[in-house]
Every structure is written in structure tokens, then in C-alpha cells.
Scaffold this active site. Sequence first.
Site, PDB file in Angstrom:
ATOM      1  CB  CYS A 157     -54.961  46.122   1.622  1.00  0.00           C
ATOM      2  SG  CYS A 157     -56.567  45.928   0.830  1.00  0.00           S
ATOM      3  CG  HIS A 250     -58.221  43.176   4.605  1.00  0.00           C
ATOM      4  ND1 HIS A 250     -59.373  43.838   4.964  1.00  0.00           N
ATOM      5  CD2 HIS A 250     -57.805  43.748   3.436  1.00  0.00           C
ATOM      6  CE1 HIS A 250     -59.644  44.762   4.047  1.00  0.00           C
ATOM      7  NE2 HIS A 250     -58.706  44.725   3.121  1.00  0.00           N
TER       8      HIS A 250
END
Length: 358
Positions: A157, A250
Site C-alpha cells: 500500500c 499514506h
Amino acid sequence: MEKMKVGVVGATGMVGQRFLTLLENHPYFEVVLLAASARSAGKTYREAVGERWKMKTEMPAKFADMVVLDASDIAAIEGKVSFVFCAVDMKKDEIRTLEEAYAKAEIPVVSNNSANRWTPDVPMVIPEINDSHLEIIAAQRKRLGTKRGFIAVKPNCSIQSYVPALTPLLKYKPTMVLATTYQAISGAGKTFREWPEMIDNVIPYIGGEEEKSEQEPLKIWGHIENGAIVKAEGPLITTQCIRVPVSDGHTAAVFVKFENKPTKEEILEAWASFEGKAQELKLPSAPEKFLTYFEEDNRPQAALDRDIYGGMGVTLGRLREDSIFDYKFVGLSHNTLRGAAGGAVLIAELLYREGFFN
């Protein structure tokens, strides 16, 4: 158009839950089967999840009363679905065994798990970047002895926040990349209610994450040779991965040095014009614009920008020259959408449109 029947294996976890929110009204796929661990088998989905529903939206009513099957009972799943999404929480060797068993039962697997990312004939795909790697499926099927069955995986991810930005710059031959990622708690399958220790805190370690962040981009940028995906030789990538008190999203602080240094204008143009097969085919989950650059000094921000294009776009900002490297910039991606379930759904849409489920 008749929808393709699909299953979600590992349906009770956070990524499994995200899959169901994305697939509730999908134009290509209809979820007809949910599977999880033996302790959840036989219960309704609502019972199996209990108090552990982690999405901000309500549990889709159409799945609440569906009876959960045992993910390891593949015989009970055969014939019911055309393929499965997999997001199980198991040891890596157990995941590899399970996913291969599904594939050998002629049930293709689109996996969110990391276990098969380095299997040489398993494509690890970001549809805008390396859709050509799907060609390796023919070699994988030959090894497995299958006609339909195969495994395809999505990458880590956190790399979605900088690999998409670096890809259109490969023509300038980047030689060194330094990236520090600031990763949301949902990447650990947690919410603040479950993980109060993360409030007002930063943890400078995420197990196994830095190795993935440094090596997986090289497979994505690699090539197929003799029935295997051979990773790219460069650039050299070093990372630090830090857990921060953010729910989703993120962020990456990226530094890059080039053999042929581009101008800032050339970088911005490369980002603005970059698109891939997902945009060309207008896949349902594809962002209209893959990379979005913000001129403001204080963007991108997780709270403001992680949901761009349904959480499937990547946002960039603060591009400027650096005193040691050539350039530095900031990237942001939604880790459970673009980085997890959404990325896997986009891969499945590409596989569907390219005929790999036939």
C-alpha cells in the site's frame, strides 16, 4: 449485462470489509459468497463481524445475512464463483498454499496479500503502470496445470504514494531514491478506538515494510523473461516507514537523483499527462486523472486529499530542487482504497476487460 459472480475470502477483516463496500453495486461483479476463518464459518456475516465493523459507512444490508463459509473448504466454493478476492489474515506460507489451492481448483485469485508478490510468475500489478505483466499468467497456468486458475496480486500500500510519481520519470533514468513514508493506522487494520496508543504518538517501525518498499517497485518496473518477471536493476531505493496518528492515507517524502536531470517543468508535464490502461479502458474504479499535483505549499494533506477520485487518485506536491539529491516532493495515496481493496478491484476490472476470466 450479466454480472460475474465473485467471492471475498477473508471477508471479516478490514480489507475484506472495504471490498464489500466497493463491490456492493459494482457494474461488473456480484458478490455471492463470503468466506473467512473456521471460527466465522456458519455464522451470518453480521454475526461473524460483530463489533468489528471498521468502515465509516454502514455494513451493506445485502451481505449482513449471508452465511460465511470456511475459506479452507475450497470444495464448497468450487462452481459458485468465477473468481475470488483474497484478503486473509494468516501466515505467509499458509496464504501461499491457500491461494495456490484456489488457483488449482480453477478459481482465479485477485489477492491483497503479500505472500505471492515475489512468486516469479505471479503478476504484481498497478494497472496504470505494468498491465503488460498480465502476460505472465500463461506461464503461471502452465506451471500450475490450470486452464482458468491463476493468482494476481496488488503491491504494498505505501509504494502507491511514490511509485506512480516516479514511473513517468523513468525516461530520465533515476539512479537513487530516498523515501520516508508516514503510514495511517488503517494500514495495520486498526481504528483509533482499537488502538488508543497511537493517539498523540509516532512509531518509527512497521515490521517488514521497508524491505517491501525498497524491492517491490523494482518488480513492478521489471520485465518478463523465460516465464518469470525479472526485477529492474535500478534505481537504488532506500526507505523508512513510520506509523503516524492518521486514520487513512499514506504520505511519502521522496528524494530522487537522476542520470539525466529533467527540469521542474518537464516533471510537472510528465505527471500531468501520465495515464495508463485503466484510463484508456475507462475502468469503473479508475480515477479520471491518475496523478494530481497541488501548487499550494501545504498540500497534499491526508484529511483533504486522500479521497480524490473515490480514493483511487494519487496526489503530489512540494516539488523542488534539493541540495543533495536533484529533486524532492511529497506524495499521498489512500491506503485501503488505491493501496488495498480498491487497487485489487481495479486489477480485477482490468483482468475482466482483457478476457483473463474467460
